[in-house]
Design a protein around this motif. Structure first.
Motif, PDB file in Angstrom:
ATOM      1  N   GLN A 124       0.821  -1.206   0.000  1.00 43.41           N
ATOM      2  CA  GLN A 124       0.000   0.000   0.000  1.00 43.41           C
ATOM      3  C   GLN A 124       0.860   1.264   0.000  1.00 43.41           C
ATOM      4  O   GLN A 124       0.646   2.177  -0.796  1.00 43.41           O
ATOM      5  CB  GLN A 124      -0.930  -0.011   1.210  1.00 43.41           C
ATOM      6  N   ILE A 125       1.860   1.327   0.878  1.00 39.11           N
ATOM      7  CA  ILE A 125       2.696   2.516   0.979  1.00 39.11           C
ATOM      8  C   ILE A 125       3.493   2.721  -0.308  1.00 39.11           C
ATOM      9  O   ILE A 125       3.596   3.834  -0.829  1.00 39.11           O
ATOM     10  CB  ILE A 125       3.643   2.405   2.187  1.00 39.11           C
ATOM     11  N   GLY A 126       4.050   1.637  -0.844  1.00 36.85           N
ATOM     12  CA  GLY A 126       4.857   1.742  -2.050  1.00 36.85           C
ATOM     13  C   GLY A 126       4.068   2.220  -3.251  1.00 36.85           C
ATOM     14  O   GLY A 126       4.526   3.085  -4.009  1.00 36.85           O
ATOM     15  N   LEU A 127       2.863   1.676  -3.434  1.00 39.24           N
ATOM     16  CA  LEU A 127       2.061   2.078  -4.591  1.00 39.24           C
ATOM     17  C   LEU A 127       1.509   3.487  -4.428  1.00 39.24           C
ATOM     18  O   LEU A 127       1.397   4.237  -5.407  1.00 39.24           O
ATOM     19  CB  LEU A 127       0.921   1.087  -4.815  1.00 39.24           C
ATOM     20  N   GLU A 128       1.146   3.863  -3.203  1.00 36.94           N
ATOM     21  CA  GLU A 128       0.691   5.237  -2.990  1.00 36.94           C
ATOM     22  C   GLU A 128       1.820   6.226  -3.302  1.00 36.94           C
ATOM     23  O   GLU A 128       1.587   7.284  -3.888  1.00 36.94           O
ATOM     24  CB  GLU A 128       0.204   5.414  -1.551  1.00 36.94           C
ATOM     25  N   SER A 129       3.036   5.859  -2.936  1.00 39.61           N
ATOM     26  CA  SER A 129       4.188   6.713  -3.232  1.00 39.61           C
ATOM     27  C   SER A 129       4.468   6.748  -4.729  1.00 39.61           C
ATOM     28  O   SER A 129       4.775   7.807  -5.294  1.00 39.61           O
ATOM     29  CB  SER A 129       5.421   6.219  -2.478  1.00 39.61           C
ATOM     30  N   ALA A 130       4.357   5.592  -5.381  1.00 39.01           N
ATOM     31  CA  ALA A 130       4.574   5.537  -6.827  1.00 39.01           C
ATOM     32  C   ALA A 130       3.541   6.386  -7.560  1.00 39.01           C
ATOM     33  O   ALA A 130       3.870   7.096  -8.520  1.00 39.01           O
ATOM     34  CB  ALA A 130       4.521   4.089  -7.309  1.00 39.01           C
ATOM     35  N   ASP A 131       2.302   6.317  -7.132  1.00 38.89           N
ATOM     36  CA  ASP A 131       1.231   7.125  -7.725  1.00 38.89           C
ATOM     37  C   ASP A 131       1.549   8.609  -7.589  1.00 38.89           C
ATOM     38  O   ASP A 131       1.426   9.386  -8.546  1.00 38.89           O
ATOM     39  CB  ASP A 131      -0.090   6.781  -7.033  1.00 38.89           C
ATOM     40  N   ALA A 132       1.968   9.017  -6.391  1.00 42.00           N
ATOM     41  CA  ALA A 132       2.262  10.431  -6.154  1.00 42.00           C
ATOM     42  C   ALA A 132       3.506  10.890  -6.916  1.00 42.00           C
ATOM     43  O   ALA A 132       3.503  11.935  -7.568  1.00 42.00           O
ATOM     44  CB  ALA A 132       2.443  10.670  -4.653  1.00 42.00           C
ATOM     45  N   LEU A 133       4.582  10.098  -6.873  1.00 39.92           N
ATOM     46  CA  LEU A 133       5.832  10.480  -7.526  1.00 39.92           C
ATOM     47  C   LEU A 133       5.702  10.499  -9.047  1.00 39.92           C
ATOM     48  O   LEU A 133       6.432  11.230  -9.731  1.00 39.92           O
ATOM     49  CB  LEU A 133       6.952   9.522  -7.113  1.00 39.92           C
ATOM     50  N   SER A 134       4.767   9.714  -9.578  1.00 33.94           N
ATOM     51  CA  SER A 134       4.585   9.686 -11.036  1.00 33.94           C
ATOM     52  C   SER A 134       3.981  10.972 -11.570  1.00 33.94           C
ATOM     53  O   SER A 134       3.913  11.162 -12.789  1.00 33.94           O
ATOM     54  CB  SER A 134       3.712   8.487 -11.440  1.00 33.94           C
ATOM     55  N   GLN A 135       3.555  11.853 -10.666  1.00 34.40           N
ATOM     56  CA  GLN A 135       3.074  13.164 -11.095  1.00 34.40           C
ATOM     57  C   GLN A 135       4.231  14.055 -11.538  1.00 34.40           C
ATOM     58  O   GLN A 135       4.037  15.071 -12.199  1.00 34.40           O
ATOM     59  CB  GLN A 135       2.328  13.867  -9.945  1.00 34.40           C
ATOM     60  N   LEU A 136       5.450  13.679 -11.147  1.00 31.68           N
ATOM     61  CA  LEU A 136       6.639  14.477 -11.441  1.00 31.68           C
ATOM     62  C   LEU A 136       7.421  13.843 -12.596  1.00 31.68           C
ATOM     63  O   LEU A 136       7.289  12.641 -12.866  1.00 31.68           O
ATOM     64  CB  LEU A 136       7.534  14.558 -10.201  1.00 31.68           C
ATOM     65  N   PRO A 137       8.260  14.622 -13.275  1.00 37.23           N
ATOM     66  CA  PRO A 137       9.079  14.067 -14.366  1.00 37.23           C
ATOM     67  C   PRO A 137      10.251  13.252 -13.818  1.00 37.23           C
ATOM     68  O   PRO A 137      11.413  13.660 -13.885  1.00 37.23           O
ATOM     69  CB  PRO A 137       9.551  15.320 -15.105  1.00 37.23           C
ATOM     70  N   LEU A 138       9.950  12.106 -13.258  1.00 32.32           N
ATOM     71  CA  LEU A 138      10.956  11.254 -12.623  1.00 32.32           C
ATOM     72  C   LEU A 138      11.012   9.894 -13.297  1.00 32.32           C
ATOM     73  O   LEU A 138       9.992   9.389 -13.794  1.00 32.32           O
ATOM     74  CB  LEU A 138      10.615  11.039 -11.143  1.00 32.32           C
ATOM     75  N   SER A 139      12.177   9.292 -13.270  1.00 34.72           N
ATOM     76  CA  SER A 139      12.331   7.898 -13.641  1.00 34.72           C
ATOM     77  C   SER A 139      12.110   7.068 -12.376  1.00 34.72           C
ATOM     78  O   SER A 139      12.843   7.217 -11.394  1.00 34.72           O
ATOM     79  CB  SER A 139      13.728   7.648 -14.211  1.00 34.72           C
ATOM     80  N   LEU A 140      11.095   6.204 -12.390  1.00 37.31           N
ATOM     81  CA  LEU A 140      10.718   5.452 -11.194  1.00 37.31           C
ATOM     82  C   LEU A 140      10.945   3.959 -11.393  1.00 37.31           C
ATOM     83  O   LEU A 140      10.550   3.388 -12.418  1.00 37.31           O
ATOM     84  CB  LEU A 140       9.248   5.692 -10.847  1.00 37.31           C
ATOM     85  N   THR A 141      11.542   3.332 -10.389  1.00 33.97           N
ATOM     86  CA  THR A 141      11.742   1.886 -10.376  1.00 33.97           C
ATOM     87  C   THR A 141      11.190   1.344  -9.064  1.00 33.97           C
ATOM     88  O   THR A 141      11.461   1.902  -7.992  1.00 33.97           O
ATOM     89  CB  THR A 141      13.233   1.521 -10.481  1.00 33.97           C
ATOM     90  N   LEU A 142      10.393   0.282  -9.151  1.00 39.43           N
ATOM     91  CA  LEU A 142       9.754  -0.277  -7.960  1.00 39.43           C
ATOM     92  C   LEU A 142      10.093  -1.756  -7.827  1.00 39.43           C
ATOM     93  O   LEU A 142       9.971  -2.516  -8.795  1.00 39.43           O
ATOM     94  CB  LEU A 142       8.239  -0.088  -8.039  1.00 39.43           C
ATOM     95  N   PHE A 143      10.521  -2.157  -6.624  1.00 38.28           N
ATOM     96  CA  PHE A 143      10.840  -3.552  -6.336  1.00 38.28           C
ATOM     97  C   PHE A 143       9.823  -4.131  -5.361  1.00 38.28           C
ATOM     98  O   PHE A 143       9.503  -3.506  -4.339  1.00 38.28           O
ATOM     99  CB  PHE A 143      12.244  -3.670  -5.732  1.00 38.28           C
ATOM    100  N   GLU A 144       9.339  -5.319  -5.667  1.00 42.22           N
ATOM    101  CA  GLU A 144       8.400  -6.022  -4.793  1.00 42.22           C
ATOM    102  C   GLU A 144       8.791  -7.494  -4.733  1.00 42.22           C
ATOM    103  O   GLU A 144       8.960  -8.149  -5.771  1.00 42.22           O
ATOM    104  CB  GLU A 144       6.968  -5.866  -5.309  1.00 42.22           C
ATOM    105  N   ALA A 145       8.937  -8.025  -3.515  1.00 43.22           N
ATOM    106  CA  ALA A 145       9.349  -9.414  -3.339  1.00 43.22           C
ATOM    107  C   ALA A 145       8.274 -10.402  -3.776  1.00 43.22           C
ATOM    108  O   ALA A 145       8.578 -11.517  -4.219  1.00 43.22           O
ATOM    109  CB  ALA A 145       9.731  -9.664  -1.882  1.00 43.22           C
ATOM    110  N   GLU A 146       6.999 -10.014  -3.641  1.00 45.55           N
ATOM    111  CA  GLU A 146       5.900 -10.880  -4.064  1.00 45.55           C
ATOM    112  C   GLU A 146       5.769 -10.865  -5.592  1.00 45.55           C
ATOM    113  O   GLU A 146       6.362 -10.026  -6.281  1.00 45.55           O
ATOM    114  CB  GLU A 146       4.593 -10.416  -3.432  1.00 45.55           C
ATOM    115  N   THR A 147       4.950 -11.774  -6.108  1.00 43.63           N
ATOM    116  CA  THR A 147       4.795 -11.881  -7.565  1.00 43.63           C
ATOM    117  C   THR A 147       3.911 -10.782  -8.144  1.00 43.63           C
ATOM    118  O   THR A 147       3.938 -10.538  -9.349  1.00 43.63           O
ATOM    119  CB  THR A 147       4.208 -13.258  -7.941  1.00 43.63           C
TER     120      THR A 147
END
Length: 447
Positions: free
Chosen positions: A155-178
């Motif tokens: 939940q925290i990671g995706l909420e952060s990804a959603d918010a950060l994607s509003q900016l001109p950033l290169s985003l990489t997300l790692f998740e241990a689950e499938t």
């Protein structure tokens, strides 16, 4: 009576307010190591999305209620040591070391992220929103960033990804689950979210565990190493699991292997007159017996409950339901109770999935999944993903699960809820009806 509460977040503030009501003559001390308290942990994301006109909008109204009382609030006060035998708390205020005697001690120190970083140079490359001042520092850092790595796709990671994607950033997300959100949403409901992650060009690495975090060879970036490769970015955002802040009392109070404090049904610890609440404890949870569920609603629940048990054990802690809600990438997501994957660990499971643009209820897009116990139709959980704003009404399903209701019960009794909850209860009832119809067909086929 002198009541000391350590930790002025949601659990601590709730406990202080309830104690103030029940024990009006008591001296209540609410202390916290932070300078600013009462802010929601989402303040950083809300700032990124431009959803705050002023920063005070991100502060819980509990803080305002505390300020209107005679509660003795002591901020920037650090809990140093506990002398349980003499009922004394040792604290630091600036350069002063003070002893505070108590009649009752309520511990509400919250939780921290599992991944701790001690290297100060590396720490400067990490974004955090756990505490208000950290969130403000992160807000300043992100303005000059070009790339961010997020560890954790919950939940925290995706909420952060959603918010950060509003900016001109290169985003990489790692998740241990499938799949992302695996603890709350089953994989078969994640198609819409995964498509949005692709649209926003977020580089998602699932089933990939981060082994090490360090500064890059150049020293001006953070480096993340997995078994599959090494990745660099300007900043790193940790969205990993939490563990309770119990190191300071670990040798004094009995704790579980996960470092949560062991409490009885009335929230009292192994030491008399010491209670623990919020993110410090496990809670009774269906099938699991007890589980660690660090959620704001559970913090408030235990904070209020503990106040009734300080002098006499009156109100035991009842089994709780996990309710997690988020607004991600244009979708409202709510998960109640067990997921299908979790339920399969304990019992035989059946599911019903409804997908429809229920236009008669003004719902643009909706997917609802109901999880039931196959043997008797007992309701175990549900997940709702929708572009509508009706997620709060999943409380009805949560109540039904808590009361041990079956699909048959919901079909027969849902009419009681219709006057107030016309927008969702028919969907839950329809899913239950489909389950019962399917059971009847299977029974007829066997005959």
């Amino acid at each position: 009576m002198k009541i000391i509460i350590v930790g002025a977040s949601f659990a601590g503030m709730s406990a202080a307010l309830e104690c103030h009501q029940i024990y009006p003559e008591a001296q209540i001390v609410l202390m916290d190591k932070e300078k600013e308290v009462g802010f929601f942990p989402n303040v950083f994301n809300w700032q990124l999305k431009g959803e705050l006109k002023q920063i005070e909008e991100a502060r819980s109204e509990l803080w305002g209620q505390v300020q209107q009382t005679r509660i003795d609030v002591r901020l920037e006060t650090r809990f140093v040591r506990l002398d349980a035998d003499n009922q004394v708390l040792i604290v630091e205020q600036g350069e002063q070391v003070l002893e505070e005697a108590y009649d009752v001690l309520i511990l509400a120190m919250g939780a921290k992220q599992v991944w701790e970083v001690e290297d100060k140079a590396l720490h400067e490359r990490i974004l955090s929103s756990k505490y208000f001042l950290d969130a403000q520092k992160s807000w300043e850092k992100i303005r000059a960033a070009q790339s961010v790595i997020i560890i954790g796709g919950g939940q925290i990671g995706l909420e952060s990804a959603d918010a950060l994607s509003q900016l001109p950033l290169s985003l990489t997300l790692f998740e241990a689950e499938t799949t992302p959100l695996a603890k709350y949403v089953d994989a078969d409901l994640m198609a819409g979210i995964e498509e949005e992650l692709k649209k926003r060009q977020i580089d998602v690495h699932t089933a990939e565990i981060v082994e090490n975090i360090s500064l890059s060879p150049s020293g001006n970036k953070v480096q993340v190493d997995t078994l599959k490769g090494s990745y660099e970015a300007d900043y790193l955002l940790l969205a990993t699991n939490f563990q309770p802040n119990t190191d300071i009392v670990g040798g004094i109070l009995e704790c579980n292997p996960d470092k949560t404090i062991i409490v009885d049904d009335y929230l009292e610890t192994s030491q008399p007159n010491i209670f623990a609440i919020g993110d410090l404890i496990q809670l009774p949870f269906a099938f699991f017996g007890k589980a660690y569920l660090p959620l704001i609603n559970h913090a408030i629940l235990t904070g209020r409950l503990v106040a009734y048990n300080l002098l006499k054990k009156r109100r035991p802690l009842q089994e709780v339901q996990r309710i997690v809600s988020s607004h991600l990438f244009g979708y409202n997501i709510t998960s109640v109770g067990l997921t299908e994957r979790q339920a399969q660990l304990w019992t035989d499971v059946d599911t019903v999935v409804l997908q429809a643009p229920f236009s008669q209820w003004e719902i643009d897009e909706l997917t609802f999944k109901l999880i039931v116990q196959k043997s008797d139709g007992r309701l175990l959980g549900g997940q709702l993903i929708s572009t509508s704003r009706y997620i709060h009404q999943m409380n009805i399903l949560s109540l039904a699960i808590s009361n041990g209701m079956t699909a048959q019960d919901m079909v027969e009794q849902s009419w009681l809820c219709l006057p107030r909850y016309t927008n969702l209860v028919p969907i839950v009832a329809e899913a239950c009806q489909l389950y019962l119809h399917r059971q009847e067909e299977e029974s007829a086929h066997e005959d």
